[in-house]
Design a protein around this motif. Structure first.
Motif, PDB file in Angstrom:
ATOM      1  N   GLU A   6       0.810  -1.223   0.000  1.00  0.00           N
ATOM      2  CA  GLU A   6       0.000   0.000   0.000  1.00  0.00           C
ATOM      3  C   GLU A   6       0.841   1.269   0.000  1.00  0.00           C
ATOM      4  O   GLU A   6       0.329   2.363  -0.209  1.00  0.00           O
ATOM      5  CB  GLU A   6      -0.943   0.009   1.221  1.00  0.00           C
ATOM      6  N   ASN A   7       2.142   1.133   0.241  1.00  0.00           N
ATOM      7  CA  ASN A   7       2.993   2.324   0.263  1.00  0.00           C
ATOM      8  C   ASN A   7       4.445   1.933  -0.021  1.00  0.00           C
ATOM      9  O   ASN A   7       4.784   0.753  -0.123  1.00  0.00           O
ATOM     10  CB  ASN A   7       2.876   3.060   1.610  1.00  0.00           C
ATOM     11  N   ILE A   8       5.272   2.966  -0.144  1.00  0.00           N
ATOM     12  CA  ILE A   8       6.702   2.790  -0.391  1.00  0.00           C
ATOM     13  C   ILE A   8       7.401   2.637   0.961  1.00  0.00           C
ATOM     14  O   ILE A   8       7.429   3.574   1.770  1.00  0.00           O
ATOM     15  CB  ILE A   8       7.283   4.000  -1.144  1.00  0.00           C
ATOM     16  N   HIS A  12      12.108  -0.094   0.077  1.00  0.00           N
ATOM     17  CA  HIS A  12      11.789   0.292  -1.301  1.00  0.00           C
ATOM     18  C   HIS A  12      12.493   1.589  -1.674  1.00  0.00           C
ATOM     19  O   HIS A  12      13.087   1.709  -2.752  1.00  0.00           O
ATOM     20  CB  HIS A  12      10.280   0.482  -1.470  1.00  0.00           C
ATOM     21  N   ALA A  13      12.391   2.582  -0.790  1.00  0.00           N
ATOM     22  CA  ALA A  13      12.956   3.906  -1.071  1.00  0.00           C
ATOM     23  C   ALA A  13      14.467   3.837  -1.254  1.00  0.00           C
ATOM     24  O   ALA A  13      15.026   4.473  -2.157  1.00  0.00           O
ATOM     25  CB  ALA A  13      12.593   4.879   0.053  1.00  0.00           C
ATOM     26  N   GLU A  14      15.143   3.070  -0.410  1.00  0.00           N
ATOM     27  CA  GLU A  14      16.593   2.951  -0.512  1.00  0.00           C
ATOM     28  C   GLU A  14      16.988   2.255  -1.809  1.00  0.00           C
ATOM     29  O   GLU A  14      17.988   2.626  -2.439  1.00  0.00           O
ATOM     30  CB  GLU A  14      17.131   2.176   0.699  1.00  0.00           C
ATOM     31  N   TRP A  15      16.211   1.250  -2.221  1.00  0.00           N
ATOM     32  CA  TRP A  15      16.497   0.560  -3.469  1.00  0.00           C
ATOM     33  C   TRP A  15      16.261   1.462  -4.671  1.00  0.00           C
ATOM     34  O   TRP A  15      17.047   1.489  -5.619  1.00  0.00           O
ATOM     35  CB  TRP A  15      15.637  -0.702  -3.564  1.00  0.00           C
ATOM     36  N   ILE A  16      15.179   2.243  -4.630  1.00  0.00           N
ATOM     37  CA  ILE A  16      14.857   3.173  -5.718  1.00  0.00           C
ATOM     38  C   ILE A  16      16.002   4.162  -5.936  1.00  0.00           C
ATOM     39  O   ILE A  16      16.379   4.462  -7.078  1.00  0.00           O
ATOM     40  CB  ILE A  16      13.536   3.914  -5.414  1.00  0.00           C
ATOM     41  N   GLY A  49       7.631  10.712   0.168  1.00  0.00           N
ATOM     42  CA  GLY A  49       6.935  10.118   1.305  1.00  0.00           C
ATOM     43  C   GLY A  49       6.496   8.718   0.951  1.00  0.00           C
ATOM     44  O   GLY A  49       6.778   8.212  -0.141  1.00  0.00           O
ATOM     45  N   PRO A  50       5.791   8.051   1.849  1.00  0.00           N
ATOM     46  CA  PRO A  50       5.377   6.670   1.596  1.00  0.00           C
ATOM     47  C   PRO A  50       4.411   6.509   0.432  1.00  0.00           C
ATOM     48  O   PRO A  50       4.265   5.411  -0.093  1.00  0.00           O
ATOM     49  CB  PRO A  50       4.731   6.244   2.918  1.00  0.00           C
ATOM     50  N   ASN A  51       3.777   7.589   0.012  1.00  0.00           N
ATOM     51  CA  ASN A  51       2.824   7.497  -1.093  1.00  0.00           C
ATOM     52  C   ASN A  51       2.989   8.614  -2.116  1.00  0.00           C
ATOM     53  O   ASN A  51       2.035   8.981  -2.809  1.00  0.00           O
ATOM     54  CB  ASN A  51       1.381   7.488  -0.568  1.00  0.00           C
ATOM     55  N   SER A 126       9.182  20.796 -16.296  1.00  0.00           N
ATOM     56  CA  SER A 126       8.161  20.628 -15.260  1.00  0.00           C
ATOM     57  C   SER A 126       8.710  19.704 -14.187  1.00  0.00           C
ATOM     58  O   SER A 126       9.793  19.126 -14.326  1.00  0.00           O
ATOM     59  CB  SER A 126       6.868  20.018 -15.840  1.00  0.00           C
ATOM     60  N   ILE A 127       7.959  19.561 -13.118  1.00  0.00           N
ATOM     61  CA  ILE A 127       8.151  18.486 -12.160  1.00  0.00           C
ATOM     62  C   ILE A 127       6.878  17.654 -12.189  1.00  0.00           C
ATOM     63  O   ILE A 127       5.778  18.181 -12.044  1.00  0.00           O
ATOM     64  CB  ILE A 127       8.448  19.002 -10.740  1.00  0.00           C
ATOM     65  N   ILE A 128       7.029  16.363 -12.441  1.00  0.00           N
ATOM     66  CA  ILE A 128       5.893  15.456 -12.432  1.00  0.00           C
ATOM     67  C   ILE A 128       5.748  14.906 -11.021  1.00  0.00           C
ATOM     68  O   ILE A 128       6.668  14.291 -10.481  1.00  0.00           O
ATOM     69  CB  ILE A 128       6.084  14.300 -13.436  1.00  0.00           C
ATOM     70  N   LEU A 129       4.591  15.154 -10.417  1.00  0.00           N
ATOM     71  CA  LEU A 129       4.319  14.742  -9.040  1.00  0.00           C
ATOM     72  C   LEU A 129       3.315  13.597  -9.076  1.00  0.00           C
ATOM     73  O   LEU A 129       2.228  13.739  -9.650  1.00  0.00           O
ATOM     74  CB  LEU A 129       3.770  15.915  -8.246  1.00  0.00           C
ATOM     75  N   ALA A 130       3.659  12.457  -8.492  1.00  0.00           N
ATOM     76  CA  ALA A 130       2.801  11.270  -8.548  1.00  0.00           C
ATOM     77  C   ALA A 130       2.394  10.823  -7.149  1.00  0.00           C
ATOM     78  O   ALA A 130       3.245  10.676  -6.264  1.00  0.00           O
ATOM     79  CB  ALA A 130       3.512  10.133  -9.267  1.00  0.00           C
TER      80      ALA A 130
END
Length: 257
Positions: A6-8, A12-16, A49-51, A126-130
């Protein structure tokens, strides 16, 4: 085995952050439209953030991601490990365009890109925000190994040679419409025809009436077909239809006489 989250997570964040390339996928609402996948390099992605993630978008010859996000907001960001342990990760959610030189763009740039090679780069678009609602991981056993040699700086060097006016001229020439004729860049300083309000934080995607018509032939579905194509394409098809209709009518009249 594939897994969904349900979230990062922190893992996950460290791998990304270790990945050198990722891919962005978007598509228009029209099922006949072009599905787009864009590879992204440089240190341009940030986990906020986580999402939520964002990435700094540099100028290029296409404008598919911006156009699709402004129409329907759907986005998937995919990573794959080309070294080390195998893994594929997809971030699925909705995105929006944060326009260059807007207050939100400048805030994100200052907070997350200051000190990076991209901070002073010319041609920032731009900055794409997801906003991420699903995180999917899978094995990646078939993804080959590749050795990373370094960033390719050709795009940065290309736009660093251009003035602000030349960059805007490039946008006007290359980034006005998507491949399917959807609106592309929307910047007031390019003139009235470019003015458009991009969605703000928390603002929902509002689809036009023609895009939400029920299935089956109707006034709205016909309008959807017209709106999904470029003006030139619609005019060509309409002209061909009129010519064929006129030819059949002439043939029918000759047979009667």
């Amino acid at each position: 085995m594939g897994q969904w989250f349900e979230n990062i997570s922190q893992d996950h964040a460290e791998w990304i952050k270790k990945q050198k390339v990722f891919f962005v996928a978007t598509a228009p609402l029209d099922g006949r439209g072009c599905v787009n996948t864009s590879p992204k390099g440089h240190d341009c992605l940030r986990v906020l953030g986580p999402n939520q993630v964002c990435y700094l978008e540099l100028s290029g010859s296409g404008i598919e991601t911006q156009s699709h996000l402004e129409e329907n907001g759907r986005i998937t960001v995919m990573f794959a490990a080309f070294e080390g342990a195998p893994r594929i990760m997809r971030l699925i959610g909705t995105g929006r365009v944060v326009r260059v030189d807007s207050p939100e763009f400048n805030k994100l740039l200052q907070e997350h890109y200051q000190g990076s090679d991209l901070y002073d780069a010319q041609g920032k678009r731009s900055i794409i925000l997801a906003d991420v609602r699903k995180v999917g991981t899978s094995c990646g056993f078939a993804v080959p190994y590749y050795d990373y040699k370094g960033p390719r700086n050709t795009l940065i060097h290309y736009f660093n040679k251009k003035s602000d006016e030349e960059v805007q001229g490039y946008w006007a020439a290359k980034n006005k419409y998507s491949l399917d004729g959807l609106p592309g860049m929307r910047h007031e300083f390019l003139g009235p025809e470019w003015t458009g309000k991009n969605r703000g934080p928390g603002e929902a995607v509002v689809l036009p009436v023609w895009a939400t018509s029920p299935s089956g032939l109707s006034k709205n579905s016909i309008l959807a077909w017209i709106m999904s194509g470029t003006g030139l394409a619609n005019a060509t098809i309409l002209s061909a239809g009129i010519a064929i209709g006129a030819g059949l009518a002439t043939l029918s009249n000759k047979r009667r006489h």
